[in-house]
Design a protein around this motif. Structure first.
Motif, PDB file in Angstrom:
ATOM      1  N   GLN A  40       0.833  -1.209   0.000  1.00  0.00           N
ATOM      2  CA  GLN A  40       0.000   0.000   0.000  1.00  0.00           C
ATOM      3  C   GLN A  40       0.863   1.253   0.000  1.00  0.00           C
ATOM      4  N   GLN A  41       1.900   1.283   0.825  1.00  0.00           N
ATOM      5  CA  GLN A  41       2.796   2.438   0.852  1.00  0.00           C
ATOM      6  C   GLN A  41       3.485   2.644  -0.487  1.00  0.00           C
ATOM      7  N   SER A  42       3.793   1.563  -1.186  1.00  0.00           N
ATOM      8  CA  SER A  42       4.497   1.678  -2.461  1.00  0.00           C
ATOM      9  C   SER A  42       3.658   2.383  -3.515  1.00  0.00           C
ATOM     10  N   GLY A  45       2.119   6.086  -0.883  1.00  0.00           N
ATOM     11  CA  GLY A  45       3.022   6.967  -0.157  1.00  0.00           C
ATOM     12  C   GLY A  45       2.596   7.178   1.276  1.00  0.00           C
ATOM     13  N   ASP A  46       3.081   8.273   1.852  1.00  0.00           N
ATOM     14  CA  ASP A  46       2.813   8.627   3.242  1.00  0.00           C
ATOM     15  C   ASP A  46       2.681  10.145   3.299  1.00  0.00           C
ATOM     16  N   PRO A  68      -0.058  15.152  -3.408  1.00  0.00           N
ATOM     17  CA  PRO A  68       1.163  14.340  -3.502  1.00  0.00           C
ATOM     18  C   PRO A  68       1.592  13.822  -2.134  1.00  0.00           C
ATOM     19  N   THR A  69       2.154  12.644  -2.127  1.00  0.00           N
ATOM     20  CA  THR A  69       2.677  12.033  -0.910  1.00  0.00           C
ATOM     21  C   THR A  69       4.104  11.598  -1.189  1.00  0.00           C
ATOM     22  N   ALA A  70       4.785  11.136  -0.165  1.00  0.00           N
ATOM     23  CA  ALA A  70       6.172  10.723  -0.349  1.00  0.00           C
ATOM     24  C   ALA A  70       6.544   9.639   0.638  1.00  0.00           C
ATOM     25  N   LEU A  71       7.614   8.955   0.320  1.00  0.00           N
ATOM     26  CA  LEU A  71       8.257   8.032   1.241  1.00  0.00           C
ATOM     27  C   LEU A  71       9.697   8.497   1.404  1.00  0.00           C
ATOM     28  N   SER A  72      10.161   8.572   2.637  1.00  0.00           N
ATOM     29  CA  SER A  72      11.548   8.943   2.898  1.00  0.00           C
ATOM     30  C   SER A  72      12.466   7.846   2.371  1.00  0.00           C
TER      31      SER A  72
END
Length: 147
Positions: A40-42, A45-46, A68-72
Motif C-alpha cells: 500500500q505504501q508503495s 506513499g505517506d 502528492p505524498t512521499a516516502l523517505s
C-alpha cells in the motif's frame, strides 16, 4: 538532485488488482499485514512529509487526484525489502487455473486484462519492485502523485 525515472507507482495496475490478490482472505495465499502495508505504501506513499508546495502554483503537479505524498529514503528501503519478500508467483499459482475464474476472484476489472491477470500482474509487480530497489540503492525518497 537526482531524479529516478521508471514506472509511476500510483499508475500501476497493481494499485487495484494486486492488493486484492494479496488480501483475498484465503489462508493458503494471503499476504500478512506488514507486507500488505508495504504494498500500500508503495502505491500511496505517506502524508508525513510536507509536500504542500507541490499543490500550489507554480509547482502544482497533482491537480487530478489526491495531494502528492512521499516516502523517505528509509521508508523506501523498508518498502523495497518487504516487496522482495512477497512470493507473487506462489500467490498467482494459488489462483484457479481458469483465467475467467481467477479474474473474477481478483475483481477490479481484471477480467478485462488481455491475456489474463497472471502475466500482467507479475510484470507490473516486478517493475514496482525494481523501481523501489533502484530508489533504495540510490538512497532516494519517492514522491507519488496523480497527473
Amino acid at each position: 538532485m537526482e531524479i529516478l525515472t521508471g514506472i509511476h507507482p500510483r499508475r500501476t495496475p497493481w494499485t487495484w488488482t494486486g492488493r486484492r490478490l494479496c488480501s483475498n482472505g484465503s489462508a493458503s495465499w494471503e499476504v500478512d499485514d506488514v507486507h500488505l502495508n508495504a504494498l500500500q505504501q508503495s502505491t500511496e506513499g505517506d502524508a508525513a512529509i510536507d509536500l504542500g508546495f507541490l499543490n500550489t502554483h507554480p509547482h502544482a503537479i497533482g491537480p487530478f487526484g489526491p495531494a502528492p505524498t512521499a516516502l523517505s529514503a528509509t521508508q523506501v528501503a523498508r518498502v523495497s525489502e518487504l516487496l522482495w519478500q512477497i512470493d507473487l508467483p506462489a500467490l498467482l499459482a494459488a489462483l484457479p487455473t481458469d483465467e475467467t475464474e481467477a479474474a473474477s476472484l481478483i475483481g477490479h476489472g481484471s477480467a478485462r486484462i488481455v491475456g489474463g491477470p497472471r502475466k500482467y500482474l507479475l510484470g507490473h509487480f516486478n517493475a514496482l519492485r525494481e523501481f523501489y530497489r533502484d530508489a533504495s540503492q540510490r538512497h532516494l525518497l519517492v514522491v507519488l502523485w496523480w497527473d
